[in-house]
Design a protein around this motif. Structure first.
Motif, PDB file in Angstrom:
ATOM      1  N   GLU A 246       1.391   2.314  -5.124  1.00  0.00           N
ATOM      2  CA  GLU A 246       1.158   3.494  -5.729  1.00  0.00           C
ATOM      3  C   GLU A 246       0.877   4.779  -4.679  1.00  0.00           C
ATOM      4  O   GLU A 246       1.484   5.739  -4.894  1.00  0.00           O
ATOM      5  N   PHE A 247       0.120   4.547  -3.756  1.00  0.00           N
ATOM      6  CA  PHE A 247      -0.365   5.465  -2.574  1.00  0.00           C
ATOM      7  C   PHE A 247       0.967   5.704  -1.872  1.00  0.00           C
ATOM      8  O   PHE A 247       1.436   7.093  -1.869  1.00  0.00           O
ATOM      9  N   HIS A 248       1.926   4.851  -1.381  1.00  0.00           N
ATOM     10  CA  HIS A 248       2.839   4.943  -0.810  1.00  0.00           C
ATOM     11  C   HIS A 248       3.826   5.707  -1.541  1.00  0.00           C
ATOM     12  O   HIS A 248       4.504   6.797  -0.975  1.00  0.00           O
ATOM     13  N   THR A 249       4.100   5.660  -2.929  1.00  0.00           N
ATOM     14  CA  THR A 249       4.948   6.257  -3.708  1.00  0.00           C
ATOM     15  C   THR A 249       4.609   7.699  -3.647  1.00  0.00           C
ATOM     16  O   THR A 249       5.497   8.665  -3.510  1.00  0.00           O
ATOM     17  N   LEU A 250       3.199   8.007  -3.785  1.00  0.00           N
ATOM     18  CA  LEU A 250       2.961   9.588  -3.697  1.00  0.00           C
ATOM     19  C   LEU A 250       3.109  10.227  -2.349  1.00  0.00           C
ATOM     20  O   LEU A 250       3.069  11.290  -2.029  1.00  0.00           O
ATOM     21  N   HIS A 251       2.764   9.378  -1.199  1.00  0.00           N
ATOM     22  CA  HIS A 251       2.740   9.816   0.145  1.00  0.00           C
ATOM     23  C   HIS A 251       3.785   8.712   0.970  1.00  0.00           C
ATOM     24  O   HIS A 251       3.205   8.007   1.598  1.00  0.00           O
ATOM     25  N   PRO A 252       4.926   9.105   0.889  1.00  0.00           N
ATOM     26  CA  PRO A 252       5.820   8.225   1.754  1.00  0.00           C
ATOM     27  C   PRO A 252       5.619   8.194   3.189  1.00  0.00           C
ATOM     28  O   PRO A 252       6.058   7.360   3.800  1.00  0.00           O
ATOM     29  N   ASP A 253       5.147   9.667   3.538  1.00  0.00           N
ATOM     30  CA  ASP A 253       4.996   9.607   5.185  1.00  0.00           C
ATOM     31  C   ASP A 253       3.795   8.559   5.383  1.00  0.00           C
ATOM     32  O   ASP A 253       3.659   8.545   6.855  1.00  0.00           O
ATOM     33  N   ALA A 254       2.893   8.104   4.800  1.00  0.00           N
ATOM     34  CA  ALA A 254       1.932   7.419   5.094  1.00  0.00           C
ATOM     35  C   ALA A 254       2.385   6.074   5.665  1.00  0.00           C
ATOM     36  O   ALA A 254       1.441   5.433   6.157  1.00  0.00           O
ATOM     37  N   ILE A 255       3.788   5.678   5.642  1.00  0.00           N
ATOM     38  CA  ILE A 255       4.030   4.388   6.081  1.00  0.00           C
ATOM     39  C   ILE A 255       3.780   4.459   7.778  1.00  0.00           C
ATOM     40  O   ILE A 255       3.530   3.347   8.360  1.00  0.00           O
ATOM     41  N   ARG A 256       3.646   5.569   8.344  1.00  0.00           N
ATOM     42  CA  ARG A 256       3.603   5.983   9.590  1.00  0.00           C
ATOM     43  C   ARG A 256       2.147   6.415   9.930  1.00  0.00           C
ATOM     44  O   ARG A 256       1.845   6.546  11.372  1.00  0.00           O
ATOM     45  N   ALA A 257       1.300   6.544   9.237  1.00  0.00           N
ATOM     46  CA  ALA A 257       0.052   7.107   9.398  1.00  0.00           C
ATOM     47  C   ALA A 257      -0.817   5.905  10.073  1.00  0.00           C
ATOM     48  O   ALA A 257      -0.597   4.645   9.935  1.00  0.00           O
ATOM     49  N   ARG A 258      -1.777   6.493  10.982  1.00  0.00           N
ATOM     50  CA  ARG A 258      -2.593   5.561  11.759  1.00  0.00           C
ATOM     51  C   ARG A 258      -4.101   5.565  11.152  1.00  0.00           C
ATOM     52  O   ARG A 258      -4.388   6.593  11.086  1.00  0.00           O
ATOM     53  N   HIS A 259      -4.594   4.608  11.323  1.00  0.00           N
ATOM     54  CA  HIS A 259      -6.055   4.417  10.757  1.00  0.00           C
ATOM     55  C   HIS A 259      -6.882   5.588  11.822  1.00  0.00           C
ATOM     56  O   HIS A 259      -6.543   5.195  13.120  1.00  0.00           O
ATOM     57  N   SER A 260      -7.848   5.971  11.508  1.00  0.00           N
ATOM     58  CA  SER A 260      -8.476   6.983  12.449  1.00  0.00           C
ATOM     59  C   SER A 260      -9.667   6.106  13.516  1.00  0.00           C
ATOM     60  O   SER A 260      -9.704   6.884  14.693  1.00  0.00           O
ATOM     61  N   TYR A 261      -9.738   5.077  13.308  1.00  0.00           N
ATOM     62  CA  TYR A 261     -10.588   4.186  14.264  1.00  0.00           C
ATOM     63  C   TYR A 261      -9.560   3.389  14.967  1.00  0.00           C
ATOM     64  O   TYR A 261      -9.769   3.449  16.388  1.00  0.00           O
ATOM     65  N   SER A 262      -8.976   2.493  14.455  1.00  0.00           N
ATOM     66  CA  SER A 262      -8.190   1.515  15.219  1.00  0.00           C
ATOM     67  C   SER A 262      -6.762   2.239  15.788  1.00  0.00           C
ATOM     68  O   SER A 262      -6.243   1.385  16.621  1.00  0.00           O
ATOM     69  N   ASN A 263      -6.355   3.080  15.209  1.00  0.00           N
ATOM     70  CA  ASN A 263      -5.070   3.670  15.377  1.00  0.00           C
ATOM     71  C   ASN A 263      -4.024   2.651  14.981  1.00  0.00           C
ATOM     72  O   ASN A 263      -2.833   3.004  15.379  1.00  0.00           O
ATOM     73  N   LYS A 264      -4.156   1.569  13.967  1.00  0.00           N
ATOM     74  CA  LYS A 264      -3.428   0.826  13.582  1.00  0.00           C
ATOM     75  C   LYS A 264      -2.624   1.498  12.276  1.00  0.00           C
ATOM     76  O   LYS A 264      -3.284   2.289  11.554  1.00  0.00           O
ATOM     77  N   THR A 265      -1.423   1.214  12.141  1.00  0.00           N
ATOM     78  CA  THR A 265      -0.495   1.495  10.993  1.00  0.00           C
ATOM     79  C   THR A 265      -1.106   0.695   9.950  1.00  0.00           C
ATOM     80  O   THR A 265      -1.436  -0.728  10.289  1.00  0.00           O
ATOM     81  N   ALA A 266      -0.394   0.664   8.625  1.00  0.00           N
ATOM     82  CA  ALA A 266      -0.961  -0.052   7.710  1.00  0.00           C
ATOM     83  C   ALA A 266      -0.094  -1.362   7.790  1.00  0.00           C
ATOM     84  O   ALA A 266      -0.493  -2.519   7.629  1.00  0.00           O
ATOM     85  N   LEU A 267       1.135  -1.297   8.401  1.00  0.00           N
ATOM     86  CA  LEU A 267       1.784  -2.576   8.887  1.00  0.00           C
ATOM     87  C   LEU A 267       0.786  -3.533   9.840  1.00  0.00           C
ATOM     88  O   LEU A 267       0.626  -4.662   9.638  1.00  0.00           O
ATOM     89  N   CYS A 268       0.236  -2.992  10.861  1.00  0.00           N
ATOM     90  CA  CYS A 268      -0.530  -3.486  11.971  1.00  0.00           C
ATOM     91  C   CYS A 268      -1.823  -4.073  11.154  1.00  0.00           C
ATOM     92  O   CYS A 268      -2.067  -5.155  11.629  1.00  0.00           O
ATOM     93  N   MET A 269      -2.366  -3.355  10.417  1.00  0.00           N
ATOM     94  CA  MET A 269      -3.465  -3.682   9.631  1.00  0.00           C
ATOM     95  C   MET A 269      -3.095  -4.975   8.846  1.00  0.00           C
ATOM     96  O   MET A 269      -3.787  -6.026   8.839  1.00  0.00           O
TER      97      MET A 269
END
Length: 107
Positions: free
Chosen positions: A25-48
């Motif tokens: 649901e979040f990705h549908t609203l924010h498709p660019d989130a796929i490349r976003a990085r977590h503020s602490y670990s710098n991990k993407t959602a895929l890495c997490m």
């Protein structure tokens, strides 16, 4: 990347819990989130998702990502493929390599 990292917190929280429906649901609203990085670990959602071995989320995220997105590294220099391989998770490794053979050279 110039974006507000707190905007993507709901995505990372959903991935952490293994809740693909909420993450989708979040990705549908924010498709660019796929490349976003977590503020602490710098991990993407895929890495997490890979780190937590949420295979169902990994499979869908890999489908949504470009080959270049699979090359993104975390603060430790690890790609999602390297994380999957370090855990011995063949299913996740195969999923990523099917998408991009060239990521093997990045491990």
């Amino acid at each position: 990347m110039g974006y507000d990292k707190s905007l993507y917190k709901p995505l990372f929280d959903a991935v952490w819990r293994g809740d693909w429906n909420e993450a989708k649901e979040f990705h549908t609203l924010h498709p660019d989130a796929i490349r976003a990085r977590h503020s602490y670990s710098n991990k993407t959602a895929l890495c997490m998702a890979t780190d937590l071995e949420h295979e169902h989320i990994v499979e869908v995220l890999v489908q949504l990502m470009s080959e270049e997105d699979l090359e993104i590294r975390d603060n430790n220099g690890w790609t999602a493929l390297a994380l999957a391989a370090s855990r011995g998770n063949i299913k996740m490794v195969e999923c990523m390599v099917r998408k991009s053979k060239k990521i093997i050279d990045l491990c």
